[in-house]
Design a protein around this motif. Sequence first.
Motif, short mmCIF file in Angstrom:
data_model
loop_
_atom_site.label_atom_id
_atom_site.label_comp_id
_atom_site.label_asym_id
_atom_site.label_seq_id
_atom_site.Cartn_x
_atom_site.Cartn_y
_atom_site.Cartn_z
N TYR A 324 -10.12 -4.96 13.80
CA TYR A 324 -9.82 -4.49 12.57
C TYR A 324 -8.65 -5.27 11.92
CZ TYR A 324 -12.56 -0.02 13.16
OH TYR A 324 -13.49 0.90 13.33
N SER A 325 -8.43 -5.15 10.77
CA SER A 325 -7.16 -5.75 10.13
C SER A 325 -6.82 -4.72 9.45
CB SER A 325 -7.35 -7.12 9.14
OG SER A 325 -8.07 -8.02 10.00
N MET A 326 -5.83 -3.86 10.01
CA MET A 326 -5.39 -2.57 9.51
C MET A 326 -4.15 -2.80 8.38
SD MET A 326 -7.69 -0.32 10.51
CE MET A 326 -6.68 1.08 9.84
N THR A 327 -4.19 -2.02 7.30
CA THR A 327 -3.12 -1.76 6.41
C THR A 327 -2.45 -0.21 7.00
OG1 THR A 327 -4.26 -1.06 4.57
CG2 THR A 327 -3.74 -3.30 4.88
N PRO A 328 -1.35 0.06 6.43
CA PRO A 328 -0.59 1.37 6.81
C PRO A 328 -1.37 2.47 6.04
CG PRO A 328 1.20 0.08 6.41
CD PRO A 328 -0.26 -0.81 6.10
N ASP A 329 -2.11 2.20 4.90
CA ASP A 329 -2.52 3.22 4.26
C ASP A 329 -4.33 3.14 4.33
OD1 ASP A 329 -3.03 0.92 2.58
OD2 ASP A 329 -1.74 1.77 0.93
N GLU A 330 -4.77 2.06 5.24
CA GLU A 330 -6.06 1.83 5.30
C GLU A 330 -6.68 1.07 3.94
OE1 GLU A 330 -8.43 4.23 7.80
OE2 GLU A 330 -6.62 5.19 8.76
N ASP A 331 -6.23 0.67 3.24
CA ASP A 331 -6.57 0.29 1.81
C ASP A 331 -6.49 -1.13 1.80
OD1 ASP A 331 -7.32 2.66 0.54
OD2 ASP A 331 -5.44 3.00 -0.25
N PHE A 332 -7.29 -1.72 1.14
CA PHE A 332 -7.19 -3.26 0.80
C PHE A 332 -6.24 -3.99 0.36
CE2 PHE A 332 -12.07 -2.51 0.01
CZ PHE A 332 -12.35 -1.84 1.24
N VAL A 333 -5.97 -5.10 0.72
CA VAL A 333 -5.11 -6.23 -0.05
C VAL A 333 -5.64 -7.19 -0.82
CG1 VAL A 333 -3.29 -7.88 0.04
CG2 VAL A 333 -3.31 -5.70 1.85
N ILE A 334 -5.80 -6.96 -2.15
CA ILE A 334 -6.60 -7.98 -3.03
C ILE A 334 -5.52 -8.03 -4.32
CG2 ILE A 334 -8.51 -8.18 -4.89
CD1 ILE A 334 -10.20 -6.24 -3.14
N ASP A 335 -5.15 -9.49 -4.24
CA ASP A 335 -3.99 -9.59 -5.14
C ASP A 335 -3.70 -11.29 -5.37
OD1 ASP A 335 -1.90 -9.25 -6.86
OD2 ASP A 335 -0.68 -8.14 -5.41
N PHE A 336 -2.81 -11.65 -6.27
CA PHE A 336 -2.44 -13.08 -6.37
C PHE A 336 -1.49 -13.15 -5.35
CE2 PHE A 336 -3.82 -11.76 -10.32
CZ PHE A 336 -5.06 -12.73 -10.81
N LEU A 337 -1.29 -14.39 -4.72
CA LEU A 337 -0.29 -14.63 -3.84
C LEU A 337 1.32 -14.88 -4.52
CD1 LEU A 337 0.48 -14.84 -1.25
CD2 LEU A 337 -0.02 -17.47 -1.16
N GLY A 338 1.05 -15.25 -5.87
CA GLY A 338 2.25 -15.16 -6.59
C GLY A 338 3.30 -16.20 -6.14
N GLY A 339 4.49 -15.98 -6.54
CA GLY A 339 5.58 -17.00 -6.09
C GLY A 339 5.22 -18.27 -7.13
N GLU A 340 5.36 -19.36 -6.34
CA GLU A 340 5.18 -20.77 -6.90
C GLU A 340 3.79 -21.24 -7.20
OE1 GLU A 340 5.83 -24.28 -4.40
OE2 GLU A 340 5.53 -23.02 -2.34
N PHE A 341 2.80 -20.04 -6.50
CA PHE A 341 1.38 -20.44 -6.61
C PHE A 341 1.12 -19.60 -7.85
CE2 PHE A 341 2.21 -20.86 -1.93
CZ PHE A 341 1.56 -21.96 -1.83
N GLY A 342 1.73 -18.69 -8.44
CA GLY A 342 1.21 -17.93 -9.57
C GLY A 342 -0.13 -17.30 -9.38
N LYS A 343 -1.09 -17.45 -10.24
CA LYS A 343 -2.46 -17.00 -10.00
C LYS A 343 -3.36 -18.06 -9.50
CE LYS A 343 -2.07 -13.51 -13.67
NZ LYS A 343 -2.96 -12.91 -14.76
N ASP A 344 -2.87 -19.13 -8.84
CA ASP A 344 -3.72 -20.40 -8.32
C ASP A 344 -4.38 -19.78 -6.85
OD1 ASP A 344 -3.41 -21.63 -10.59
OD2 ASP A 344 -2.02 -23.06 -9.69
#
Length: 411
Positions: A324-344
């Motif tokens: 398993y790849s568990m988060t504390p709330d058991e919800d997914f992580v789907i997002d932009f990495l951000g920072g210098e990468f922006g939305k790339d």
Amino acid sequence: MGYSGDDFDVIVVGAGVMGSSTAYQLAKRGNKTLLLEQFDFLHHRGSSHGESRTIRATYPEDYYFSLVTESYRFWEQAQSEIGFRVYFKARHLDMGPADAKSLLAVIDSCRNNAVPHQVLNRQEVAERFSGRIDIPDDWIGVSCELGGVIKPTKAVSMFQMLALKNGALLRDNIKVVNIAKDGDRGVTVTASAGEQFRGRKCVVTAGAWMRKLVKTVSGIELPIQPLETNVCYWRIKEGHEGKYAIGSDFPTFASYGQPYIYGTPSLEYPGLIKAAVHGGYQCDPDKRPWGPGLVPDSLKQWIEQRFKGLVDSSRPAATQLCVYSMTPDEDFVIDFLGGEFGKDVVIGGGFSGHGFKMSPAVGRVLTDLVLTGEAEGVELKHFRIARFEENPRGNLKDYEDQVGQLLKSTL
């Protein structure tokens, strides 16, 4: 170090079910796509192998409903394109104490989303499933037609074959060690052997290795904890095998409370039924203990009591290990990495042992995000990285009898 091959529109890092589904979606839309996997394709070191996963529309959280229903359609569509089945229909039964807040939230979500369902007492559960399932008097069952079983290794292979068919380039045994911004041209992906690949955009679906890779690339510490989990198969007693087989109207199932138990009808192994605890033990994906997985007495007792002694509860007939790849709330992580990468660079991870069923829709969402910066049909605020900055436990939920308890005992 020269660049390997041509430039790509999108490079997908990680060829489990999420990355393979994303590569299929990207290639189908005409994008020049590269799918990279650090091990052999269809390996057994992550979360996308094995013989079965459940699919269900009953969730305590409303925000998963659209992803599940979209995935049902996509599973059917992909099957029609490849010519073989990976999705097998079945009913689904949730069960648990009548006052379990998480189970009551499932009923509320069914009502909010107009999901056809029936709330059953003990006698009604016995009648509905011909005496094959017995629950205590103070429990309830929630029966729903929207269940089913997915064949995981076969499903990953399907998405990879469809991606290839639509023009994607697939390469395994390429371990990505860095992703760097390449000016206005996009990103450069570097492998451990020195190979480099240039892409306009990048999607990272690295599963249990997500935390390590994202920290290397951006310095961000994602709260995604790999857990090694033990999947158990139990022998149905002689003469009763057909009662618990797929196609016999026996359901996929989930039992709420402690422990949270899930399972599928007999399908992959004749005469064996799958029933396991949702949970596991912390591990480093590169230094796993590889078992032996422990089988708690509570699971054995559950098997004996729920199946009325028709399944041998003394010990599992077979076990398999998964991560398993568990988060504390058991919800997914789907997002932009951000920072210098922006939305790339877009990331998809932390699927917490329940994401496989939604992989077709997640692939569509990741594809939309990396190509257009937006994704319709899903409220991404629940999956943003920033939620952990606001609260280390992530999304606040109004029930504690299931969500959160798993990680309290393992992290």
